[in-house]
Design an enzyme around this catalytic site. Structure first.
Site, PDB file in Angstrom:
ATOM      1  N   TYR A  31     -32.830  35.289   6.342  1.00 24.46           N
ATOM      2  CA  TYR A  31     -34.221  35.708   6.228  1.00 24.46           C
ATOM      3  C   TYR A  31     -34.889  35.511   4.899  1.00 24.46           C
ATOM      4  O   TYR A  31     -35.815  34.832   4.739  1.00 24.46           O
ATOM      5  CB  TYR A  31     -34.550  37.210   6.739  1.00 24.46           C
ATOM      6  N   HIS A  58     -44.822  37.702  12.009  1.00 25.61           N
ATOM      7  CA  HIS A  58     -43.042  37.047  12.016  1.00 25.61           C
ATOM      8  C   HIS A  58     -42.963  36.532  13.257  1.00 25.61           C
ATOM      9  O   HIS A  58     -42.659  35.276  13.522  1.00 25.61           O
ATOM     10  CB  HIS A  58     -41.954  38.052  11.543  1.00 25.61           C
ATOM     11  N   GLU A  59     -42.978  37.211  14.346  1.00 19.30           N
ATOM     12  CA  GLU A  59     -42.609  36.721  15.518  1.00 19.30           C
ATOM     13  C   GLU A  59     -43.689  35.420  16.265  1.00 19.30           C
ATOM     14  O   GLU A  59     -43.203  34.566  16.803  1.00 19.30           O
ATOM     15  CB  GLU A  59     -42.536  37.736  16.972  1.00 19.30           C
ATOM     16  N   HIS A  84     -42.633  32.372  14.457  1.00 19.99           N
ATOM     17  CA  HIS A  84     -41.582  31.493  15.182  1.00 19.99           C
ATOM     18  C   HIS A  84     -42.018  30.670  16.234  1.00 19.99           C
ATOM     19  O   HIS A  84     -41.148  29.700  16.631  1.00 19.99           O
ATOM     20  CB  HIS A  84     -40.468  32.651  15.963  1.00 19.99           C
ATOM     21  N   GLN A  97     -32.722  39.821  26.734  1.00 22.25           N
ATOM     22  CA  GLN A  97     -32.707  39.400  25.511  1.00 22.25           C
ATOM     23  C   GLN A  97     -31.473  38.474  25.418  1.00 22.25           C
ATOM     24  O   GLN A  97     -30.402  38.523  25.395  1.00 22.25           O
ATOM     25  CB  GLN A  97     -32.350  40.573  24.582  1.00 22.25           C
ATOM     26  N   CYS A  98     -31.839  37.055  25.215  1.00 24.42           N
ATOM     27  CA  CYS A  98     -31.122  35.907  25.372  1.00 24.42           C
ATOM     28  C   CYS A  98     -30.398  35.553  23.988  1.00 24.42           C
ATOM     29  O   CYS A  98     -29.269  34.951  23.879  1.00 24.42           O
ATOM     30  CB  CYS A  98     -31.321  34.776  26.022  1.00 24.42           C
ATOM     31  N   GLN A  99     -31.203  35.812  23.137  1.00 22.66           N
ATOM     32  CA  GLN A  99     -30.752  35.281  21.518  1.00 22.66           C
ATOM     33  C   GLN A  99     -29.492  36.310  21.081  1.00 22.66           C
ATOM     34  O   GLN A  99     -29.686  37.465  21.298  1.00 22.66           O
ATOM     35  CB  GLN A  99     -31.805  35.264  20.301  1.00 22.66           C
ATOM     36  N   GLY A 152     -36.815  44.383  16.759  1.00 26.52           N
ATOM     37  CA  GLY A 152     -37.903  44.783  16.494  1.00 26.52           C
ATOM     38  C   GLY A 152     -38.687  43.811  17.295  1.00 26.52           C
ATOM     39  O   GLY A 152     -39.535  44.521  17.913  1.00 26.52           O
ATOM     40  N   GLY A 153     -38.566  42.800  17.152  1.00 27.05           N
ATOM     41  CA  GLY A 153     -39.309  41.622  18.223  1.00 27.05           C
ATOM     42  C   GLY A 153     -38.362  40.436  18.505  1.00 27.05           C
ATOM     43  O   GLY A 153     -37.570  40.150  17.755  1.00 27.05           O
ATOM     44  N   MET A 154     -38.698  39.690  19.615  1.00 23.88           N
ATOM     45  CA  MET A 154     -38.055  38.785  19.855  1.00 23.88           C
ATOM     46  C   MET A 154     -38.944  37.595  20.171  1.00 23.88           C
ATOM     47  O   MET A 154     -39.999  37.863  21.200  1.00 23.88           O
ATOM     48  CB  MET A 154     -37.232  38.861  21.010  1.00 23.88           C
ATOM     49  N   GLU A 155     -39.080  36.510  19.615  1.00 24.06           N
ATOM     50  CA  GLU A 155     -40.079  35.480  19.740  1.00 24.06           C
ATOM     51  C   GLU A 155     -40.123  34.533  20.899  1.00 24.06           C
ATOM     52  O   GLU A 155     -40.264  33.332  21.022  1.00 24.06           O
ATOM     53  CB  GLU A 155     -39.701  34.436  18.527  1.00 24.06           C
ATOM     54  N   ASN A 156     -40.058  35.238  22.175  1.00 26.38           N
ATOM     55  CA  ASN A 156     -39.976  34.330  23.275  1.00 26.38           C
ATOM     56  C   ASN A 156     -41.354  33.795  23.380  1.00 26.38           C
ATOM     57  O   ASN A 156     -42.091  34.235  23.220  1.00 26.38           O
ATOM     58  CB  ASN A 156     -39.574  35.302  24.569  1.00 26.38           C
ATOM     59  N   GLU A 182     -34.946  31.538  10.832  1.00 29.26           N
ATOM     60  CA  GLU A 182     -35.500  32.661   9.903  1.00 29.26           C
ATOM     61  C   GLU A 182     -35.951  32.788   8.644  1.00 29.26           C
ATOM     62  O   GLU A 182     -36.891  33.539   8.246  1.00 29.26           O
ATOM     63  CB  GLU A 182     -34.311  33.892  10.063  1.00 29.26           C
ATOM     64  N   MET A 187     -31.396  47.449  16.160  1.00 25.81           N
ATOM     65  CA  MET A 187     -30.158  47.627  15.477  1.00 25.81           C
ATOM     66  C   MET A 187     -30.575  47.947  13.877  1.00 25.81           C
ATOM     67  O   MET A 187     -29.578  48.406  13.345  1.00 25.81           O
ATOM     68  CB  MET A 187     -29.361  46.678  15.726  1.00 25.81           C
ATOM     69  N   ASP A 247     -24.156  36.552  17.044  1.00 23.31           N
ATOM     70  CA  ASP A 247     -24.740  37.709  16.592  1.00 23.31           C
ATOM     71  C   ASP A 247     -24.197  38.273  15.419  1.00 23.31           C
ATOM     72  O   ASP A 247     -24.776  39.153  14.803  1.00 23.31           O
ATOM     73  CB  ASP A 247     -24.594  38.679  17.854  1.00 23.31           C
TER      74      ASP A 247
HETATM   75  N1  BES Z   1     -35.086  36.230  16.423  1.00 20.83           N
HETATM   76  C1  BES Z   1     -35.257  37.529  15.807  1.00 20.83           C
HETATM   77  C2  BES Z   1     -34.307  38.609  16.611  1.00 20.83           C
HETATM   78  C3  BES Z   1     -32.679  38.075  16.470  1.00 20.83           C
HETATM   79  C4  BES Z   1     -32.101  37.823  15.708  1.00 20.83           C
HETATM   80  C5  BES Z   1     -32.220  38.120  17.850  1.00 20.83           C
HETATM   81  C6  BES Z   1     -30.778  37.454  15.509  1.00 20.83           C
HETATM   82  C7  BES Z   1     -30.952  37.766  17.971  1.00 20.83           C
HETATM   83  C8  BES Z   1     -30.110  37.418  17.090  1.00 20.83           C
HETATM   84  C9  BES Z   1     -36.519  38.052  15.519  1.00 20.83           C
HETATM   85  O1  BES Z   1     -37.465  37.098  15.278  1.00 20.83           O
HETATM   86  C10 BES Z   1     -36.475  39.064  14.466  1.00 20.83           C
HETATM   87  O2  BES Z   1     -36.069  38.505  13.215  1.00 20.83           O
HETATM   88  N2  BES Z   1     -36.713  40.177  14.523  1.00 20.83           N
HETATM   89  C11 BES Z   1     -36.415  41.148  13.403  1.00 20.83           C
HETATM   90  C12 BES Z   1     -37.796  41.643  12.898  1.00 20.83           C
HETATM   91  C13 BES Z   1     -38.469  40.791  11.897  1.00 20.83           C
HETATM   92  C14 BES Z   1     -39.676  41.180  11.403  1.00 20.83           C
HETATM   93  C15 BES Z   1     -37.467  40.812  10.694  1.00 20.83           C
HETATM   94  C16 BES Z   1     -35.925  42.600  14.051  1.00 20.83           C
HETATM   95  O3  BES Z   1     -35.764  42.624  15.163  1.00 20.83           O
HETATM   96  O4  BES Z   1     -35.459  43.306  13.110  1.00 20.83           O
HETATM   97 ZN    ZN Z   2     -37.119  36.151  13.261  1.00 24.26          ZN
END
Ligand code: BES
Ligand code: ZN
Length: 588
Positions: free
Chosen positions: A370, A282-283, A286, A126-128, A255-259, A305, A540, A362
């Site tokens: 968002y 959502h992903e 992205h 998980q790099c972001q 929840g998800g990461m848009e790799n 976001e 988280m 982070d």
């Molecule tokens: N890119 C984000 C995850 C992220 C954000 C990673 C900030 C690191 C730092 C991903 O697209 C995201 O927003 N995931 C959300 C779910 C979304 C439906 C709101 C999550 O993981 O909760």
């Molecule tokens: Zn997102």
């Protein structure tokens, strides 16, 4: 990038990385990746080169088969170690050999016993936002984009996947080859290694998962092919070839990461109801808003976001209907206001353009980006009408594809293309001022109103009957739990647990609202369930509110640190860092 982006050691005047060729070997016995990487620059390097690293063990550096002098000449708990490559003036290419640390921030190495199948280990990255530097030295800023290739060697029988095009795969020999021909920022680098099988949804879409869960996951996400087509209608052609999913173990911190090409996904989204597929929407969105047009710095996070959430709501409206869209909107607005009140309505972190003086991306990137970002774009849409805004979207995608963009760059384009927006919307206020401006484009939600009525009846002493909530939409249940007072009689906790069938639904979003209420209300019998949840789920968004409630409540405060220590080793470094941060801040 703003010249003094505080989240990176990168100095763009030295030049930019253009391409990297990786050779990666995954060693599960030491929990390390052994990597050799050859870097090509966009132009000859001026002077020396600074790269971001985090706990990397540099083994060798050379340029044209000559040894290259290097040192770590700066270090910081958040930023990591600055790798200073010397004598590179005029060079366009160099090679580094290095090894990741078992404590790499980006990587989680999971024991076989803790996977769905129980027989093979699992590794994922998980790099972001700024963790690519804990896998390879890089200019770890979203303003630098590079292409790459990778040869990956893994133990026989396991499969390697990357957020890239698979060129060759041989499970028998454990050798995999990938290439990423489209330029990406470092935070979109991604790798997974596990016992994985593939399921195809359609010509462009599929999914990797452990065999034990592939069937359930395949049913849950069967609509992905349609989603890509629907997203293209709004955003233009999908530029990344395939769109696949990788289903991870539940400790995945998001929840998800848009790799790119391969969204990484929490298995907690497999509900058996297709109730959380807006996460995929959502992903997927992205792939345009974020991956095609990337925030130039984390201060511009809302460009990723906010735009993605806006696109998600538009696609959800088509796929699930207006009632569902309006309900999501009301839930999101309530969540946003609650968060802003918690942060302080005048906090600079409630601005869309974030303050530029913090190192830890982070922690300053919150869900304000968002929902406030999405609501701002809805105001813009409202000002010019949907049709004109939709052609603006398509033009925006074409104009800035494969580029990194600042908020100011976006605003300039907006002013040029849609000057009317500037007449009707207070753009400056939305972007640069704290709090939430009044919304003109704010839907009424019939389904949300029903929940509000139920909540006000409850506050008058009338508990809802089981039949009333039996056919509620998932977001109605979430809205109800979100709207309940934090402290209620323990008896009512039990009552809601029962009539909302929380155990049966097994939905992390429900628990993330319900457990804090249990804690604050003193419902101590909930603790075993809470501990089990915290030991399993790493998302988280779900676990941090529970940890916060434990810390803020007298009876549970002393239990928080010991509980964390019992579950710590099951979590990803990113979750560990966040939970540990909360505990330390509270002096625990
Ligand atoms: N890119 C984000 C995850 C992220 C954000 C990673 C900030 C690191 C730092 C991903 O697209 C995201 O927003 N995931 C959300 C779910 C979304 C439906 C709101 C999550 O993981 O909760
Ligand atoms: Zn997102």
């Amino acid at each position: 990038m703003t010249p003094q982006d505080p989240t990176t050691y990168t100095d763009l005047t030295q030049g930019k990385i253009k391409h990297i060729d990786f050779r990666i070997r995954a060693d599960f016995s030491t929990c390390t990746l052994d990597i050799e990487a050859t870097y090509q620059m966009q132009e000859p390097i001026r002077g020396s080169l600074y790269l971001d690293t985090f706990k990397l063990n540099i083994k060798d550096a050379h340029v044209n088969s000559q040894a290259l002098a290097w040192e770590f000449d700066d270090n910081d708990e958040i930023l990591g170690e600055r790798l200073h490559l010397k004598d590179l003036d005029g060079a366009e290419s160099f090679t580094l050999a290095f090894q990741t640390s078992p404590e790499s921030r980006a990587l989680q190495w999971i024991d076989a016993s803790k996977t769905a199948g129980g027989k093979h280990p699992f590794l994922f990255s998980q790099c972001q936002s700024t963790h690519a530097r804990s896998i390879f030295p890089c200019q770890d800023t979203p303003s630098v984009r590079f292409t790459y290739s990778a040869e990956v060697e893994v133990p026989k029988g396991l499969r390697a996947v990357m957020a890239a095009e698979q060129v060759e795969a041989s499970e028998g020999s454990g050798k995999f080859i990938f290439k990423m021909p489209q330029p990406i920022p470092s935070y979109l680098f991604a790798i997974g290694v596990a016992n994985l099988v593939f399921h195809e949804f359609g010509p462009r879409t599929g999914m990797y998962a452990e065999p034990e869960i592939i069937e359930a996951a395949a049913w849950e996400f069967a609509e992905n092919e349609i989603k890509v087509t629907e997203a293209e209608k709004l955003l233009g052609p999908y530029m990344w070839g395939r769109y696949d999913l990788l289903v991870l173990p539940p400790s995945f911190p998001y929840g998800g990461m848009e790799n790119p090409r391969l969204t990484f996904l929490t298995p907690t989204s497999i509900l058996g109801t297709r109730g959380q597929t807006s996460l995929i929407t959502h992903e997927l969105a992205h792939a345009w808003t974020g991956n095609l047009i990337t925030n130039a710095s984390w201060q511009d996070f809302w460009l990723n976001e906010g735009w993605t959430t806006y696109a998600e709501t538009r696609i959800t409206e088509v796929l699930e209907g207006k009632d569902s869209h309006d309900l999501h909107d009301a839930y999101n607005e309530k969540g946003l206001i609650t968060l802003m009140e918690h942060m302080g309505m005048d906090s600079p972190h409630t601005c869309l353009k974030l303050p530029g003086d913090e190192k830890d991306a982070d922690s300053f990137a919150t869900t304000v980006a968002y929902y406030k970002g999405c609501f701002f774009l809805k105001e813009c849409e409202h000002a010019v009408g949907r049709e004109r805004f939709d052609s603006f979207i398509q033009k925006y995608m074409k104009r800035f594809q494969f580029q990194s963009l600042t908020t100011e760059g976006f605003l300039e384009f907006l002013k040029e293309e849609l000057p009317v927006v500037y007449e009707k919307v207070d753009v400056h206020k939305w972007i640069y001022e704290p709090g939430l401006p009044e919304r003109k484009n704010r839907p009424q939600s019939r389904l949300y109103e029903e929940v509000e009525k139920t909540l006000s009846d409850y506050e008058q002493g009338k508990r809802p009957a089981r039949e009333k909530v039996a056919d509620w939409h998932r977001y109605q249940i979430m809205s109800f739990l979100q709207g309940l007072p934090k402290k209620i009689p323990v008896d009512d906790c039990k009552y809601f647990e029962d009539i909302l069938e929380l155990e049966k639904a097994n939905d992390g979003a429900f628990f993330s609202s319900f457990y804090p209420i249990c804690i604050i209300s003193g419902y101590q019998e909930a603790m075993p369930g809470i501990e089990q949840f915290m030991g399993k789920v790493g998302r988280m968004l779900y676990v941090l509110p529970i940890m916060r409630a434990m810390i803020e409540t007298d009876w549970s405060k002393g239990l928080a640190r010991p509980l964390f220590e019992r579950v710590r080793e099951r979590h990803h470094q990113i979750t560990i860092k966040a939970m540990d941060g909360l505990l330390k801040k509270a002096g625990l």
